[in-house]
Design a protein around this motif. Structure first.
Motif, PDB file in Angstrom:
ATOM      1  N   GLN A  50      -1.932  -9.561 -38.753  1.00 25.10           N
ATOM      2  CA  GLN A  50      -1.242 -10.808 -38.569  1.00 25.10           C
ATOM      3  C   GLN A  50      -0.027 -10.479 -37.971  1.00 25.10           C
ATOM      4  O   GLN A  50       0.575 -11.226 -37.173  1.00 25.10           O
ATOM      5  N   ILE A  51       0.895  -9.552 -38.618  1.00 26.25           N
ATOM      6  CA  ILE A  51       2.136  -9.126 -37.916  1.00 26.25           C
ATOM      7  C   ILE A  51       2.132  -8.845 -36.440  1.00 26.25           C
ATOM      8  O   ILE A  51       2.772  -9.210 -35.820  1.00 26.25           O
ATOM      9  N   ASP A  52       1.081  -7.752 -36.325  1.00 27.92           N
ATOM     10  CA  ASP A  52       0.836  -7.484 -34.949  1.00 27.92           C
ATOM     11  C   ASP A  52       0.544  -8.468 -34.261  1.00 27.92           C
ATOM     12  O   ASP A  52       0.864  -8.512 -32.934  1.00 27.92           O
ATOM     13  N   THR A  53      -0.424  -9.453 -34.498  1.00 28.22           N
ATOM     14  CA  THR A  53      -0.560 -10.780 -33.619  1.00 28.22           C
ATOM     15  C   THR A  53       0.703 -11.433 -33.539  1.00 28.22           C
ATOM     16  O   THR A  53       0.852 -12.061 -32.225  1.00 28.22           O
ATOM     17  N   GLU A 230      10.543  -3.966 -44.934  1.00 29.96           N
ATOM     18  CA  GLU A 230      10.850  -4.235 -43.672  1.00 29.96           C
ATOM     19  C   GLU A 230      11.444  -3.036 -42.961  1.00 29.96           C
ATOM     20  O   GLU A 230      11.178  -3.013 -41.814  1.00 29.96           O
ATOM     21  N   GLU A 231      12.138  -2.164 -43.569  1.00 31.95           N
ATOM     22  CA  GLU A 231      12.578  -0.738 -43.046  1.00 31.95           C
ATOM     23  C   GLU A 231      11.081  -0.182 -42.578  1.00 31.95           C
ATOM     24  O   GLU A 231      11.071   0.461 -41.585  1.00 31.95           O
ATOM     25  N   ARG A 232      10.295  -0.218 -43.493  1.00 33.80           N
ATOM     26  CA  ARG A 232       9.001   0.488 -43.073  1.00 33.80           C
ATOM     27  C   ARG A 232       8.223   0.086 -41.903  1.00 33.80           C
ATOM     28  O   ARG A 232       7.821   0.611 -40.935  1.00 33.80           O
ATOM     29  N   GLN A 233       8.240  -1.449 -41.824  1.00 31.67           N
ATOM     30  CA  GLN A 233       7.695  -2.106 -40.756  1.00 31.67           C
ATOM     31  C   GLN A 233       8.456  -1.489 -39.473  1.00 31.67           C
ATOM     32  O   GLN A 233       7.791  -1.640 -38.173  1.00 31.67           O
ATOM     33  N   ALA A 234       9.706  -1.857 -39.574  1.00 33.03           N
ATOM     34  CA  ALA A 234      10.371  -1.522 -38.399  1.00 33.03           C
ATOM     35  C   ALA A 234      10.180  -0.228 -37.789  1.00 33.03           C
ATOM     36  O   ALA A 234      10.148  -0.040 -36.464  1.00 33.03           O
ATOM     37  N   ALA A 235      10.130   0.897 -39.009  1.00 33.73           N
ATOM     38  CA  ALA A 235       9.880   2.262 -38.289  1.00 33.73           C
ATOM     39  C   ALA A 235       8.523   2.300 -37.819  1.00 33.73           C
ATOM     40  O   ALA A 235       8.343   3.188 -36.876  1.00 33.73           O
ATOM     41  N   LEU A 236       7.540   1.458 -38.373  1.00 35.51           N
ATOM     42  CA  LEU A 236       6.241   1.596 -37.876  1.00 35.51           C
ATOM     43  C   LEU A 236       5.983   1.001 -36.353  1.00 35.51           C
ATOM     44  O   LEU A 236       5.418   1.761 -35.379  1.00 35.51           O
ATOM     45  N   GLU A 237       6.776   0.148 -36.198  1.00 38.68           N
ATOM     46  CA  GLU A 237       6.785  -0.725 -34.742  1.00 38.68           C
ATOM     47  C   GLU A 237       7.848   0.280 -33.862  1.00 38.68           C
ATOM     48  O   GLU A 237       7.173   0.629 -32.372  1.00 38.68           O
ATOM     49  N   ARG A 240       5.243   3.179 -32.846  1.00 42.77           N
ATOM     50  CA  ARG A 240       4.135   2.590 -32.225  1.00 42.77           C
ATOM     51  C   ARG A 240       4.702   2.488 -30.625  1.00 42.77           C
ATOM     52  O   ARG A 240       4.100   3.121 -29.822  1.00 42.77           O
ATOM     53  N   GLN A 241       6.052   2.213 -30.621  1.00 43.69           N
ATOM     54  CA  GLN A 241       6.641   1.876 -29.176  1.00 43.69           C
ATOM     55  C   GLN A 241       6.667   3.350 -28.577  1.00 43.69           C
ATOM     56  O   GLN A 241       6.514   3.374 -27.378  1.00 43.69           O
ATOM     57  N   ALA A 244       3.452   4.628 -27.702  1.00 40.80           N
ATOM     58  CA  ALA A 244       2.808   4.102 -26.254  1.00 40.80           C
ATOM     59  C   ALA A 244       3.810   4.407 -25.112  1.00 40.80           C
ATOM     60  O   ALA A 244       3.074   4.640 -23.730  1.00 40.80           O
ATOM     61  N   ALA A 245       4.872   4.814 -25.364  1.00 46.20           N
ATOM     62  CA  ALA A 245       5.691   4.838 -24.129  1.00 46.20           C
ATOM     63  C   ALA A 245       5.394   6.406 -23.590  1.00 46.20           C
ATOM     64  O   ALA A 245       5.414   6.652 -22.395  1.00 46.20           O
ATOM     65  N   LEU A 246       5.207   7.044 -24.714  1.00 46.01           N
ATOM     66  CA  LEU A 246       4.913   8.506 -24.366  1.00 46.01           C
ATOM     67  C   LEU A 246       3.474   8.702 -23.435  1.00 46.01           C
ATOM     68  O   LEU A 246       3.351   9.429 -22.452  1.00 46.01           O
ATOM     69  N   GLN A 247       2.479   7.929 -24.089  1.00 46.59           N
ATOM     70  CA  GLN A 247       1.183   8.049 -23.457  1.00 46.59           C
ATOM     71  C   GLN A 247       1.427   7.352 -21.955  1.00 46.59           C
ATOM     72  O   GLN A 247       0.742   7.835 -21.167  1.00 46.59           O
ATOM     73  N   ALA A 248       1.993   6.271 -21.828  1.00 49.50           N
ATOM     74  CA  ALA A 248       2.348   5.683 -20.466  1.00 49.50           C
ATOM     75  C   ALA A 248       2.852   6.612 -19.538  1.00 49.50           C
ATOM     76  O   ALA A 248       2.412   6.796 -18.480  1.00 49.50           O
ATOM     77  N   GLU A 249       3.762   7.323 -20.074  1.00 48.78           N
ATOM     78  CA  GLU A 249       4.578   8.516 -19.265  1.00 48.78           C
ATOM     79  C   GLU A 249       3.557   9.507 -18.762  1.00 48.78           C
ATOM     80  O   GLU A 249       3.615   9.876 -17.704  1.00 48.78           O
ATOM     81  N   LEU A 250       2.585  10.064 -19.612  1.00 54.12           N
ATOM     82  CA  LEU A 250       1.945  11.172 -19.457  1.00 54.12           C
ATOM     83  C   LEU A 250       0.809  10.722 -18.532  1.00 54.12           C
ATOM     84  O   LEU A 250       0.281  11.301 -17.512  1.00 54.12           O
ATOM     85  N   GLU A 251       0.270   9.565 -18.600  1.00 57.19           N
ATOM     86  CA  GLU A 251      -0.623   8.770 -17.611  1.00 57.19           C
ATOM     87  C   GLU A 251      -0.135   8.806 -16.449  1.00 57.19           C
ATOM     88  O   GLU A 251      -0.861   9.377 -15.328  1.00 57.19           O
ATOM     89  N   GLN A 252       1.017   8.076 -16.340  1.00 57.09           N
ATOM     90  CA  GLN A 252       1.699   8.092 -14.917  1.00 57.09           C
ATOM     91  C   GLN A 252       1.891   9.398 -14.181  1.00 57.09           C
ATOM     92  O   GLN A 252       1.617   9.753 -13.047  1.00 57.09           O
ATOM     93  N   GLN A 253       2.085  10.500 -15.066  1.00 60.71           N
ATOM     94  CA  GLN A 253       2.614  11.778 -14.524  1.00 60.71           C
ATOM     95  C   GLN A 253       1.066  12.426 -14.173  1.00 60.71           C
ATOM     96  O   GLN A 253       0.841  13.131 -13.043  1.00 60.71           O
ATOM     97  N   ALA A 254       0.073  12.163 -14.820  1.00 60.33           N
ATOM     98  CA  ALA A 254      -1.068  12.763 -14.497  1.00 60.33           C
ATOM     99  C   ALA A 254      -1.538  11.964 -13.114  1.00 60.33           C
ATOM    100  O   ALA A 254      -2.247  12.811 -12.165  1.00 60.33           O
TER     101      ALA A 254
END
Length: 417
Positions: A50-53, A230-237, A240-241, A244-254
């Protein structure tokens, strides 16, 4: 893992026996504790979903607001262009009217001279009667023809000037209409932007309240403090960010490496063996692709320095400083410090710059996000700061920030002012 932690919490926090001699928990007690832990784990997973949504809803509302705000910037830019065109058309119409007045006066004098002072035909006939000889008659006839020719030229000039004045007046009228339409469009775009920003702000407040409620519930289920949840949720987000940024960068480099390794299209061999030709023709041109123009290091450095000095300033839609910015207002201000004029509109900034690829990025270049591969879909722009980082004004609720170029979704366009 969550189930184990919760089971341990259930067992540890169970009421202590008043008598140390009491028997340990029975198998049924353990099974009940496990059942409660599994149920709590399911509840925690549901809450996290629900938080992710809620976060996704907030991001969607922010994108709609960004699109509406940049649409308003575009409408303002088109209005400014239309008003400039209208002023120019009015000046052209006035010049045409002045030219017509001058030619009209010449034509009027020609009419008076020719038809009031005497027609060329009558003058020629009188000359024939009074002529001393054929030569004199021919001379007088030629003079009349010249006078008539000059009259026809002045009449043609008058007709041309009258046509030009009429065209210029119509162009000025059309330009004024376009400016009025652009003003109406800008007003509509402003209202749409206000509504979208208000909706995004309301969504942010609603999501914040919803996340707080869900995190409190999660904290109760896990037996931890709300602050820790709240601290754990912020760290989790954040994690994840970053992933996702690393994955997007790797995909674009590829993708870029694959494009660079793609062999050029093979041409049909010539019918006969020919000596190798020089790569350059007589004009010095080559068949190699033209590289993007080099970055203006002085201007680019000044642009990046200016953007850095705005870090922490609030995002305000349609703002262009000095203490608040939207995305294109910040890049416009940055490059104004770098000595180049850019419009306060991300699409126009791309169109007035030189497109480049991600691999060509240098500090000071512009990075764009659009809803498609079309430049017309661009709705966000940032300034590239080097090392994969950008400086930008993200959205309502987030100030001017330095962060990864892939903090969000991969950019769609790149350009060099």
């Amino acid at each position: 893992m969550i189930g184990t932690v919760l089971l341990a919490a259930v067992l540890v926090t169970a009421p202590a026996s008043a008598d140390p001699a009491d028997p340990p928990p029975s198998q049924s007690d353990i099974r009940e504790a496990e059942r409660r832990a599994e149920g709590a784990a399911d509840d925690v997973a549901t809450i996290q979903a629900q938080i992710d949504t809620a976060n996704a809803d907030l991001e969607a509302a922010a994108i709609v607001a960004q699109q509406a705000a940049e649409a308003y910037n575009g409408a303002r830019w088109r209005l400014a262009e239309a008003r400039t065109a209208a002023r120019q058309a009015t000046r052209e119409s006035r010049r045409a009217d002045r030219a017509l007045a001058t030619v009209k006066a010449d034509y009027r004098d020609a009419v008076l001279t020719t038809y009031v002072g005497g027609s060329p035909e009558l003058d020629a006939f009188s000359a024939a009667l009074d002529a001393d000889g054929l030569s004199s008659l021919l001379d007088r006839g030629a003079t009349a023809a010249i006078v008539q020719g000059e009259f026809e030229e002045k009449r043609a000039a008058y007709e041309d000037a009258a046509g030009d004045a009429e065209d210029a007046a119509q162009a000025a009228e059309d330009a004024a209409t376009d400016a009025a339409d652009a003003a109406a469009d800008a007003l509509t775009a402003k209202q749409d932007a206000e509504s979208a920003v208000a909706a995004a702000t309301a969504a942010a407040e609603s999501v914040t309240a919803e996340k707080t409620r869900l995190l409190r519930r999660m904290a109760r289920l896990e037996g931890i403090s709300v602050a820790l949840a709240e601290e754990r949720q912020a760290a989790l987000e954040q994690e994840r960010q970053e992933q996702a940024a690393l994955q997007a960068e790797l995909e674009q480099q590829a993708e870029q490496e694959q494009a660079e390794e793609q062999p050029p299209a093979q041409e049909e061999p010539p019918a006969e063996e020919e000596p190798p030709a020089d790569d350059t023709d007589d004009t010095g041109d080559t068949d190699d692709p033209v590289p993007p123009p080099p970055a203006d290091q002085g201007g680019a450095a000044a642009a990046v320095a200016f953007a850095r000095s705005q870090l922490g300033d609030p995002y305000v839609w349609a703002a262009a400083g000095p203490d608040a910015w939207d995305c294109s207002g910040l890049t416009m201000g940055a490059w104004a410090a770098g000595g180049k004029s850019l419009p306060h509109y991300s699409v126009a900034q791309y169109e007035q710059s030189t497109p480049i690829s991600a691999g060509d990025l240098r500090p000071g270049d512009l990075v764009f996000w659009g809803s498609s591969s079309s430049a017309g879909s661009i709705y966000h722009v940032a300034l590239y700061a080097g090392d994969g980082m950008i400086i930008h004004a993200p959205r309502t609720g987030r100030p001017v920030t330095l962060e990864s170029m892939y903090y969000w979704v991969p950019p769609t366009h790149y350009a060099r002012p």
